[in-house]
Design an enzyme around this catalytic site. Structure first.
Site, PDB file in Angstrom:
ATOM      1  N   SER A 212      -5.289   4.273   1.328  1.00 18.62           N
ATOM      2  CA  SER A 212      -4.350   4.705   0.296  1.00 18.62           C
ATOM      3  C   SER A 212      -3.541   5.919   0.792  1.00 18.62           C
ATOM      4  CB  SER A 212      -5.104   5.011  -1.004  1.00 18.62           C
ATOM      5  OG  SER A 212      -4.218   5.218  -2.080  1.00 18.62           O
TER       6      SER A 212
ATOM      7  N   HIS B 254      -2.143   1.718  -7.569  1.00 18.66           N
ATOM      8  CA  HIS B 254      -2.091   0.393  -6.933  1.00 18.66           C
ATOM      9  C   HIS B 254      -2.118  -0.741  -7.959  1.00 18.66           C
ATOM     10  CE1 HIS B 254      -2.507   2.429  -3.118  1.00 18.66           C
ATOM     11  NE2 HIS B 254      -3.578   3.050  -3.572  1.00 18.66           N
TER      12      HIS B 254
END
Length: 285
Positions: A87, A194
């Protein structure tokens, strides 16, 4: 072949970076540069502010990026054959192999964190870690729910994070608990990273990142959105934009790195979360 791994949100700890600051003249210079660019004492927050560093997305992301990149800059033998970042860690990985400078990366992470923090405050989003079920089962129950809830982090076998509207996440968690999930943990992030909820942030970030020049990577970076090795600057940039609403395919990235020759994995950032995930991935191979 050596692969370097860069962690994301959740790997922060009180006092992070203080040892590097005291140990290295270059580290001290870069910490001070970060403070100058940001216009406030980020180093003071990293070294002293335990509560802020555990609750505020904006400061957490900055702290992890600053720590991770500085650590690579002061290593004598940093020469990766491939890299990957979980991430937020993708920005650290890219800065470490000079796709963009420390300063440009800091600017992007700061903008990214602010956009995400704003979405967190304006929506009722949530993320939950599901333990002990196959990915396909979790995927299926997210897909059939009527709300916004999606798989967001494929961390390792038997550990998948879901993300979306709070009510939808809680419904799916209840179902998964009833069908045999070993454990379910609601993440204290107050956001749905996300997931489609981040679409407004993605559009704004695209306008920001389009103005920033990238270089081709010195070595393959396995990006979250497709778990594939990428070198070309345009592909890297496009994947960073998709990053906001696409899941983190971490398990798949590690498996592909191993298949492509990685024999040694070095967890470069704060904490040891990625090392723990790595062990679980290797056990299941």
């Amino acid at each position: 072949m050596k692969a370097y791994l860069f962690p994301g949100q959740g790997s922060q700890f009180p006092g992070m970076g203080k040892y590097l600051y005291k140990k290295s003249t270059l580290a001290k210079k870069l910490f001070r540069l970060a403070d100058e660019i940001l216009g406030f004492r980020m180093t003071s927050i990293m070294f002293n502010e335990t509560k802020i560093l555990s609750e505020n997305t904006e400061y957490i992301q900055l702290a992890i990026y600053i720590y991770s990149v500085i650590k690579t800059k002061i290593l004598n033998n940093f020469d990766p054959d491939m890299v990957a970042g979980h991430s937020l860690g993708e920005f650290s990985a890219l800065a470490s192999v000079d796709v963009f400078s420390f300063e440009k990366g800091l600017f992007m992470v700061n903008q990214r964190a602010k956009l995400m923090q704003k979405i967190c405050k304006s929506t009722e989003g949530e993320m939950a870690v599901i333990f002990g079920l196959k990915d396909e089962i979790v995927d299926f129950h997210c897909k059939i729910d009527k709300g916004i809830v999606v798989p967001s982090n494929y961390n390792c076998p038997g550990q998948l994070v879901i993300s979306g509207e709070r009510k939808a996440v809680r419904r799916v968690c209840k179902t998964l608990e009833n069908i045999g999930a070993k454990k379910i943990f609601i993440l204290p992030l107050h956001g749905a990273f996300h997931s489609p909820i981040m679409e407004p942030a993605k559009k704004k970030f695209k306008k920001i990142i389009d103005k920033i020049s990238f270089k081709d990577s010195k070595c393959p970076i396995y990006q979250n959105v497709n778990a594939q090795p990428v070198i070309k600057s345009l592909d890297i940039k496009n994947n960073l934009i998709k990053h906001f609403t696409y899941p983190v395919k971490w398990k798949q990235s590690i498996e592909n790195m191993i298949n492509n020759g990685a024999l040694s994995f070095i967890d470069i950032g704060p904490g040891n979360i990625l090392s723990g995930l790595m062990k679980k991935i290797l056990i299941k191979r």
